[in-house]
Structures are given as C-alpha cells and as structure tokens.
Design a protein around this motif. Structure first.
Motif, PDB file in Angstrom:
ATOM      1  N   SER A 582      58.584  46.791  34.010  1.00  0.00           N
ATOM      2  CA  SER A 582      59.787  47.237  34.124  1.00  0.00           C
ATOM      3  C   SER A 582      60.855  47.349  32.788  1.00  0.00           C
ATOM      4  CB  SER A 582      60.485  46.149  35.135  1.00  0.00           C
ATOM      5  OG  SER A 582      60.073  46.115  36.331  1.00  0.00           O
ATOM      6  N   THR A 584      59.216  47.921  30.087  1.00  0.00           N
ATOM      7  CA  THR A 584      58.930  49.268  29.240  1.00  0.00           C
ATOM      8  C   THR A 584      59.660  50.438  29.912  1.00  0.00           C
ATOM      9  OG1 THR A 584      56.796  48.172  28.890  1.00  0.00           O
ATOM     10  CG2 THR A 584      57.068  50.611  28.725  1.00  0.00           C
ATOM     11  N   LEU A 585      59.625  50.487  31.129  1.00  0.00           N
ATOM     12  CA  LEU A 585      60.541  51.780  31.760  1.00  0.00           C
ATOM     13  C   LEU A 585      62.089  51.923  31.314  1.00  0.00           C
ATOM     14  CD1 LEU A 585      58.978  51.627  35.441  1.00  0.00           C
ATOM     15  CD2 LEU A 585      58.637  53.358  33.561  1.00  0.00           C
ATOM     16  N   LEU A 586      62.405  50.285  31.181  1.00  0.00           N
ATOM     17  CA  LEU A 586      64.068  50.451  31.145  1.00  0.00           C
ATOM     18  C   LEU A 586      64.311  50.889  29.461  1.00  0.00           C
ATOM     19  CD1 LEU A 586      66.732  49.697  31.926  1.00  0.00           C
ATOM     20  CD2 LEU A 586      66.302  47.311  31.128  1.00  0.00           C
ATOM     21  N   SER A 587      63.318  50.415  28.690  1.00  0.00           N
ATOM     22  CA  SER A 587      63.198  51.089  27.212  1.00  0.00           C
ATOM     23  C   SER A 587      63.353  52.547  27.004  1.00  0.00           C
ATOM     24  CB  SER A 587      62.181  50.021  26.210  1.00  0.00           C
ATOM     25  OG  SER A 587      62.392  50.462  24.944  1.00  0.00           O
ATOM     26  N   THR A 588      62.250  52.892  27.783  1.00  0.00           N
ATOM     27  CA  THR A 588      62.002  54.423  27.592  1.00  0.00           C
ATOM     28  C   THR A 588      63.558  55.285  28.171  1.00  0.00           C
ATOM     29  OG1 THR A 588      59.743  54.285  27.978  1.00  0.00           O
ATOM     30  CG2 THR A 588      60.769  56.404  28.442  1.00  0.00           C
ATOM     31  N   ALA A 589      63.928  54.806  29.029  1.00  0.00           N
ATOM     32  CA  ALA A 589      65.159  55.369  29.805  1.00  0.00           C
ATOM     33  C   ALA A 589      66.296  55.193  28.834  1.00  0.00           C
ATOM     34  CB  ALA A 589      65.630  54.522  31.134  1.00  0.00           C
ATOM     35  N   ASN A 590      66.484  54.241  27.967  1.00  0.00           N
ATOM     36  CA  ASN A 590      67.584  53.944  27.194  1.00  0.00           C
ATOM     37  C   ASN A 590      67.459  54.786  25.854  1.00  0.00           C
ATOM     38  OD1 ASN A 590      68.918  52.015  28.567  1.00  0.00           O
ATOM     39  ND2 ASN A 590      67.584  50.126  27.440  1.00  0.00           N
ATOM     40  N   GLN A 591      66.079  55.378  25.789  1.00  0.00           N
ATOM     41  CA  GLN A 591      65.933  56.006  24.543  1.00  0.00           C
ATOM     42  C   GLN A 591      66.216  57.725  24.860  1.00  0.00           C
ATOM     43  OE1 GLN A 591      61.744  55.540  23.107  1.00  0.00           O
ATOM     44  NE2 GLN A 591      62.336  53.509  22.413  1.00  0.00           N
ATOM     45  N   THR A 592      66.080  58.132  26.213  1.00  0.00           N
ATOM     46  CA  THR A 592      66.390  59.501  26.413  1.00  0.00           C
ATOM     47  C   THR A 592      67.499  60.295  25.916  1.00  0.00           C
ATOM     48  OG1 THR A 592      64.843  59.178  28.311  1.00  0.00           O
ATOM     49  CG2 THR A 592      66.126  60.991  28.650  1.00  0.00           C
ATOM     50  N   PRO A 593      68.573  59.222  26.206  1.00  0.00           N
ATOM     51  CA  PRO A 593      69.901  59.968  25.817  1.00  0.00           C
ATOM     52  C   PRO A 593      70.035  60.229  24.241  1.00  0.00           C
ATOM     53  CG  PRO A 593      70.518  58.459  27.233  1.00  0.00           C
ATOM     54  CD  PRO A 593      68.939  58.258  27.015  1.00  0.00           C
TER      55      PRO A 593
END
Length: 600
Positions: A582, A584-593
């Motif tokens: 969870s 890791t996924l949250l960190s990746t989602a934060n980097q997308t914008p």
C-alpha cells in the motif's frame, strides 16, 4: 426515686455516661431497686454504654430485688453489675428481679446472690429475650426455680453462659436456668449444681428447644425419693434437644437420675446428636448413663451416646434406666460399666416396654446385678430390637442373659459377643416372644440359648467375628476421579478390632481354643493389612494415572500454544506485506502529477 414515684414515662431512654460505685448504699437494707415493686415497673430503655455498676448491696425482706426490681416492655443493654444481694422473698436477680415482655442483651452479673423462689444471678424471672449475657457469681437459694443465669425463663435465651455454682433447698435448679420454656441456643454452664430435686447442669425443669449447648458441672441431690438430677437437664417436659453434651458427674440419694436427662415427661420428646460422659451414681431406681426415666408419650433418641459408669438400685442402664411409654432408640450406644444392687439392669437399657423400638445400637460395658440382668437389656416387653449387639461381661444371680435378662419382645439380627460365666441363657435368661437370626459368642457353646420361656428361636448360631458395627468407625472416603459417583471413590476403614482375643484371659492359655483364637487374630491382622494395602495400591495407581494425564495435558497445551503462535505470526507477516504494498502504490500515485507537469 423518680421511677418508683411514677414520674418516668414509658418509653423513656437513658444512657449511662460512666461507671457508678454504689458503695454509699452498703448499710441497712442497701440499694432500693429501680421499679421496686410489681406496680412500679420500669418500661423504658436503659443503655449501660459498656459501663458497670459496682458494690451493689441489697439486704431486704421484699419481692423484686436487683438493680432493677421490676420491668415491663423494657430494654436493658450493655451493662455490668457487681455486688451482693440477700433476700428471702420471690423474684431476685443481680440485674433485674422480674421482667415481662422485655429484652436484655450484652449484660453481665458478677453478683453473689442469696435469695428465695425465682432467683437468678442475672434475672429472677424473665419473659422475653436474653442474648449475649453471662454471669460469674454464685447463686444460693432457700426456694425453687433457681438458676445461674435466670431462675424462671419464658422466651429465648441465646449466646449466654454462667460459671458460678448454684445451690438451692427445693426443686427446679439449673446451672443456667432453673425452670422455663421456649428456646435455649448456643449456651453453656460450668458451675456445680446442688439441690433437693429436679436439678440439672444446664436447666432444672424445661420445655422447648435446646440447641448447640453444653454443661460441665457436677450435679448432686440429697433428698430421698424423686430426686431427679440430670447432667444436662433434670426434667424435659416436651420439646427437642440437638447437638448438646454434658460432662459432669451425677449423684442422687433417691430415684431418677441420668447423665444427660433425669426424666422426659408430658408430650413428645426428640433428642439427637447428644453426648453424656459423666458417671452416674444413685441410691434409688431408674438410673441411666444418658436418661434415667422416659415417661413422655413418645421419646426418640438418635445418634446419642453415654460413656460414664452407672450405679443404682434397680432399673439401671448404661444409656436408659426405665421407660413407661414408647421410645425409639436408633444409632445409640453406651460404653460404661453398669452396676445394680437390685433387679433389672442392662448394658444399654434397664427396662424397656410399650411397643418401643431399638435399632442399630450397642453396649460395651460390663453389667452386674441380681435378677433380670442382660448384656444389652435387663427386661424388655412388647418391643422390637433389631441389629444391636453387646460385648461386655454379664454377672447376676437369677434370669441372666447374654443379651437380655427377660424378653417378651421381637429380637432380630442381634449379637452377643461378651464372655460371661453363670448366665442362665446365652441370649436370654427367660425368653417369650420371637428371637431370629441372632448370634452368640462361641464360648457359650455349652450354654442354652434361653434359660426358660416359650420363645421361638430361629437361625441362632455361634459367632467368632468382630463387633458387627460401630458408630465411631474411622471410615475415610476419598474422591479419586472427576466423576462424583461411587465408581470414583475409595473407602478405607481405619478402625481395627481383634474380636474375642480378650477371652483368652478368661479361658487361660491351657484351653484348646486359645491357639485358634490367636490364629484368628493373626488372620484379622493380615486381612486388614491386605485391605489397607489394596487401598494404597489403588491410590498410587490413581496418582500415576493422574500424573500421566497431567503430562499429556501439558504437552497438548504446549502444542496448541505453538500452533496459536504460528497462526498469529503468519497473519502478522501477511499484514506487513499488505502494508508495504500500500505504501509503494501510494508513493507512485503521488509521483504521477509531477511527471505530467514536467511534460507540459
């Protein structure tokens, strides 16, 4: 003075603030009682507040003598009285002379009192409740109804005791109560008691219920005739007694004497779980180690015993002297020796009649008398005797029986274990009625079973075993399993008896049966060893089995705990992996914008 002048209203309350010394009233007639006559009764509440009144002195020729002369509907509590009282009139007591419908509690009297009729160390006559009180002074009287605590008590006496000696010239004399009815609960008396008649260690003449009480003083009466001294109660006129005992010796110059009760009279009487251990000696008749004379319409004894020696001049018994009405005697016994200078004497009962019932009872003392002498009963008519035995030596002149001197009753399943010389009959001296399935000592082989009479004897034979039963057997029951039934218990009887080995002293070593008796004793010892050894082995086996179960339970518990830990550990690792994913996924989602902005 205010009370005797009628100026104290009923219901008034008084509290004592300090000890009071009445030595100023130590001359002449002394202290004038509060409520000095029957029409001046104190009717309020007097709280001594834990204080005492000392040097009380009364010397007067008047009724109602005491700190309080008379009281009605009154409460007297928490008070001690010390001093001396002398009067030749009725109703005298250290605390109160006469009280009606009253309550006395938490009080004591250390008064030496010399009074007349209805004289008690605490109260002369009481109608009401007396609780948690005691006396330690001596009581002397020229009259009747005299007691170490109360002379005449109607009501409840509870948690009280008296330690002084009591002496009176007439009747109804008791270490605690002279006469009364109602309830006596958790009380005792330790002083010696002397009177002319109806004199008892706890009570003189009583009707009602007595529970959990005892007496230990010696009892004596000096007047010929119907003296009736009793170790516990002289005369019980209806009611019941339970869980009580007496230990004092009893002496009478006349008739009717008992180690526990002299006479049961009037209505039905029930006595259970009671003991008398003192010796009883009288110059008259109807003398018993427990009860002298039972004349109530019906008297029941259950689980009682007497252990003192008994001497009298006729109708003498180790437990019961004489009965003129029905008795039921169950699970009782007597162990003292019985001596009668007259007729009718027995190890358990002297004379029994009127459709009485004797069951599961025995006597072990020696018996001697003149005529109608029996190891168990001297004379019995119209009664039923079942499952009883006697093991003492019997001596007499005429109509002497190992079990009964004379019987006109039904006797079943009884044993004669004692060895006696010169008995008329091994079972009975003179027997009418029916005797069935009874056993006698084999040393009576050349003695007729009955001396004379028309009795039918069926299935009676010699017996060489132990005493068939005792009520003081050392029986131990042990629970060895989780199931509360007979299959999970071990019973072990620690009692032991070598049977008739005592007969060797009477037979002599030259007798041909001596060796067989010794061999039998050795066999009994071996059998007892085997019995106890089997019980021990069973206990060791049960202990071993329990130890195995215990070890298995510990092992199972350990396995279960290991499994529980493994399950929890797996769940912990699972939750840890999910948490990391969870994050890791949250960190990746934060980097997308941020990547999208860079492209723009």
């Amino acid at each position: 003075k205010m009370q005797n002048a009628g100026k104290i209203a009923a219901g008034s309350e008084f509290v004592l603030g300090a000890d009071i010394d009445l030595s100023a009233y130590s001359s002449g007639s002394g202290w004038t009682p509060i409520g000095g006559s029957y029409n001046q009764q104190f009717s309020g509440t007097f709280d001594g507040n834990g204080h005492k009144i000392t040097n009380l002195y009364i010397n007067r020729n008047a009724t109602c003598s005491g700190l309080f002369g008379s009281a009605e509907n009154a409460v007297i509590k928490n008070l001690g009285v010390e001093g001396n009282i002398t009067t030749n009139q009725i109703d005298s007591g250290g605390l109160v002379g006469w009280i009606s419908n009253g309550e006395i509690k938490n009080c004591y009297s250390e008064v030496n009192i010399n009074g007349a009729t209805q004289c008690g160390n605490l109260v002369g006559k009481a109608n009401g409740t007396i609780t948690n009180c005691y006396t330690i002074g001596n009581t002397t009287s020229t009259g009747k109804q005299v007691g170490g605590l109360v002379g005449h008590a109607n009501g409840t006496v509870k948690n009280c005791f008296a330690t002084g000696n009591v002496t009176a010239e007439r009747y109804s004399i008791g270490g605690l109560l002279g006469q009364g009815n109602g309830e006596v609960i958790n009380c005792f008396a330790t002083g010696n008691v002397n009177g002319s008649s109806y004199t008892g260690g706890l009570c003189g003449w009583y009707g009602g219920t007595v529970l959990n009480s005892h007496s230990s003083g010696n009892i004596a009466t000096q007047e010929p005739g119907e003296c009736a001294p009793g170790g516990f109660i002289a005369a019980l006129s209806g009611g019941s007694i339970s869980n009580c005992y007496s230990t004092g010796n009893v002496y009478s110059s006349g008739n009717f004497a008992g180690g526990f009760i002299a006479i049961t009279s009037s209505s039905d009487v029930t006595i259970t779980n009671c003991i008398a251990t003192g010796n009883v000696e009288a110059e008259g008749t109807r003398i018993g180690g427990f009860v002298g004379f039972a004349e109530s319409t019906s008297t029941t004894f259950e689980n009682c015993y007497a252990s003192g020696n008994v001497k009298g001049n006729g109708s003498v018994g180790g437990f019961l002297g004489h009965t003129s009405a029905k008795i039921e005697l169950r699970d009782c016994y007597a162990t003292g020796n019985v001596t009668s200078t007259g007729g009718t004497s027995g190890g358990l009962c002297g004379y029994v009649s009127s459709s009485s019932i004797l069951e599961n009872s025995y006597s072990t003392g020696n018996v001697s008398g003149t005529i109608f002498v029996g190891g168990l009963i001297g004379q019995t008519t119209s009664s039923q005797i079942t499952n009883c035995y006697t093991s003492g030596k019997v001596e007499g002149i005429n109509l002497v029986g190992g079990l009964a001197g004379y019987t006109n009753s039904t006797i079943t399943d009884c044993y004669v274990l004692g060895k006696s010389d010169g008995v008329t009959g091994a079972i009975a001296g003179l027997a009418n009625g029916t005797i069935t399935n009874c056993y006698y000592d084999s040393l009576y082989a050349d003695t007729p079973l009955k001396g004379s009479g028309s009795a039918t004897l069926t299935d009676c034979e010699a017996y060489e075993g132990n005493e068939p039963f005792k009520f003081n057997d050392a029986l131990i029951t042990m629970q060895v399993g989780i199931n509360g039934n007979s299959n999970s218990r071990i019973n072990a009887d620690l009692g032991f008896d070598l049977g008739n080995i005592k007969d060797i002293s009477a037979m002599g070593l030259q007798n041909s049966r001596t060796l067989s008796i010794i061999d039998n004793a050795i066999s009994l010892i071996s059998a007892k060893q085997t019995n106890l050894g089997a019980s021990q082995n069973r206990l060791e086996s049960a202990l071993s089995e329990i130890s195995t179960h215990y070890e298995n339970l510990i092992s199972s518990r350990s396995t279960l705990k290991d499994a529980d830990i493994a399950e929890v550990s797996s769940e912990y690792i699972k939750q840890q992996i999910l948490q990391q994913a969870s994050a890791t996924l949250l960190s990746t989602a934060n980097q997308t914008p941020a990547l999208a902005l860079q492209l723009l």
